[in-house]
Design a protein around this motif. Structure first.
Motif, PDB file in Angstrom:
ATOM      1  N   MET A 188      13.227 -12.564  36.932  1.00  0.00           N
ATOM      2  CA  MET A 188      12.721 -13.503  35.912  1.00  0.00           C
ATOM      3  C   MET A 188      13.065 -12.975  34.514  1.00  0.00           C
ATOM      4  O   MET A 188      12.928 -11.781  34.238  1.00  0.00           O
ATOM      5  N   THR A 189      13.513 -13.847  33.657  1.00  0.00           N
ATOM      6  CA  THR A 189      13.872 -13.458  32.306  1.00  0.00           C
ATOM      7  C   THR A 189      12.630 -13.029  31.518  1.00  0.00           C
ATOM      8  O   THR A 189      11.632 -13.741  31.505  1.00  0.00           O
ATOM      9  N   PRO A 190      12.648 -11.851  30.897  1.00  0.00           N
ATOM     10  CA  PRO A 190      11.479 -11.413  30.131  1.00  0.00           C
ATOM     11  C   PRO A 190      11.215 -12.342  28.964  1.00  0.00           C
ATOM     12  O   PRO A 190      12.114 -13.012  28.458  1.00  0.00           O
ATOM     13  N   ARG A 191       9.981 -12.396  28.495  1.00  0.00           N
ATOM     14  CA  ARG A 191       9.600 -13.320  27.437  1.00  0.00           C
ATOM     15  C   ARG A 191       9.813 -12.746  26.043  1.00  0.00           C
ATOM     16  O   ARG A 191       9.635 -13.444  25.067  1.00  0.00           O
ATOM     17  N   SER A 192      10.142 -11.481  25.949  1.00  0.00           N
ATOM     18  CA  SER A 192      10.377 -10.876  24.643  1.00  0.00           C
ATOM     19  C   SER A 192      11.323  -9.703  24.804  1.00  0.00           C
ATOM     20  O   SER A 192      11.572  -9.230  25.923  1.00  0.00           O
ATOM     21  N   LEU A 193      11.833  -9.231  23.683  1.00  0.00           N
ATOM     22  CA  LEU A 193      12.701  -8.060  23.653  1.00  0.00           C
ATOM     23  C   LEU A 193      12.144  -7.103  22.621  1.00  0.00           C
ATOM     24  O   LEU A 193      11.759  -7.518  21.524  1.00  0.00           O
TER      25      LEU A 193
ATOM     26  N   GLY B 148      12.213 -19.185  20.660  1.00  0.00           N
ATOM     27  CA  GLY B 148      11.090 -19.100  21.576  1.00  0.00           C
ATOM     28  C   GLY B 148      10.920 -17.753  22.230  1.00  0.00           C
ATOM     29  O   GLY B 148      10.028 -17.553  23.064  1.00  0.00           O
ATOM     30  N   VAL B 149      11.770 -16.787  21.857  1.00  0.00           N
ATOM     31  CA  VAL B 149      11.724 -15.448  22.471  1.00  0.00           C
ATOM     32  C   VAL B 149      11.518 -14.417  21.365  1.00  0.00           C
ATOM     33  O   VAL B 149      12.448 -14.121  20.612  1.00  0.00           O
ATOM     34  N   PRO B 150      10.325 -13.858  21.241  1.00  0.00           N
ATOM     35  CA  PRO B 150      10.062 -12.900  20.161  1.00  0.00           C
ATOM     36  C   PRO B 150      10.900 -11.626  20.289  1.00  0.00           C
ATOM     37  O   PRO B 150      11.104 -11.116  21.399  1.00  0.00           O
TER      38      PRO B 150
ATOM     39  N   LEU C 258      18.400 -10.661  28.156  1.00  0.00           N
ATOM     40  CA  LEU C 258      18.079 -10.581  26.732  1.00  0.00           C
ATOM     41  C   LEU C 258      18.718  -9.366  26.068  1.00  0.00           C
ATOM     42  O   LEU C 258      19.088  -9.418  24.894  1.00  0.00           O
ATOM     43  N   VAL C 259      18.839  -8.269  26.815  1.00  0.00           N
ATOM     44  CA  VAL C 259      19.532  -7.098  26.262  1.00  0.00           C
ATOM     45  C   VAL C 259      20.997  -7.435  26.036  1.00  0.00           C
ATOM     46  O   VAL C 259      21.583  -7.099  25.003  1.00  0.00           O
TER      47      VAL C 259
END
Length: 237
Positions: free
Chosen positions: A1-6, A29-31, A180-181
């Protein structure tokens, strides 16, 4: 699952604002969480998952990490505003001959045979060393961003023309990366919005500049190791 933040770690003086702005434009939408880390803890913060990526200075122990050299910082000498060195806009290493110098334990300037005469006491951090410069104990050699970060009205700094530059890099865990990375690495490398990406595509080759900076970082790391006995020896005078 794609993380919600980085989470992006950055060392003192690091400037993540540019990439944070681009990230916010592309991923509203992704902090992107900015997490300050001490210079000595930056690589371990990536290894233990405290941060996903880190903006740090080289040389550092980057074992187990992938590293992308980003840019070079000017090296400066921080001195009191009434110091003789303030008479000129730029100095050389020779101008520091015989000058007492402070060498903090988190020193990041990889300069074998650095100029000046290190004093016996080694402050814990550059911030602590700045206080000692203000007290008249000696000069401090640091990247320009740290001199600006710890600005005081009673202190100033001068670029050292023949000093080695300080290398800034992005570090993250080796191996396949979360989406995200990969996205953030693409932003740092200048990838345009909407360009193709994905785990299946081959890793982008390093640019000529990245290769050059990586070689400089390796030489700097070797010089930093080589200078430790010399620094200790000078400190016992």
């Amino acid at each position: 699952m794609t993380p919600r933040s980085l989470t992006l770690g950055y060392v003192p003086g690091g400037t993540p604002a540019k990439w944070a702005r681009i990230w916010a434009e592309r991923h509203p939408g992704v902090p992107l969480r900015l997490h300050p880390v001490a210079a000595a803890d930056a690589t371990s913060a990536v290894r233990d998952g405290t941060v996903d990526v880190a903006l740090l200075r080289l040389p550092a122990d980057t074992s187990g990490l992938a590293v992308i050299p980003l840019y070079e910082e000017t090296t400066v000498a921080v001195v009191p505003t009434d110091h003789l060195l303030t008479a000129v806009d730029e100095i050389t290493a020779a101008d520091l001959d015989g000058e007492p110098t402070l060498l903090p334990l988190d020193d990041v300037v990889a300069w074998a045979g650095a100029p000046g005469t290190p004093i016996d006491h080694r402050p814990e951090t550059a911030s602590d060393a700045i206080e000692l410069v203000a007290a008249g104990m000696g000069a401090l050699i640091v990247p320009q961003s740290l001199a600006r970060l710890h600005h005081r009205k009673d202190l100033t700094y001068r670029p050292i023309a023949d000093a080695p530059a300080c290398l800034v890099a992005l570090a993250f865990a080796e191996g396949p990366q979360p989406e995200l990375v990969e996205e953030f690495v693409g932003i740092v490398r200048g990838r345009k919005a909407g360009s193709s990406r994905g785990q299946a595509e081959p890793a982008p080759k390093r640019t000529a500049r990245e290769k050059t900076l990586a070689k400089q970082a390796a030489r700097a790391a070797a010089g930093k190791v080589a200078r430790k006995p010399d620094s200790a020896k000078r400190g016992r005078r």
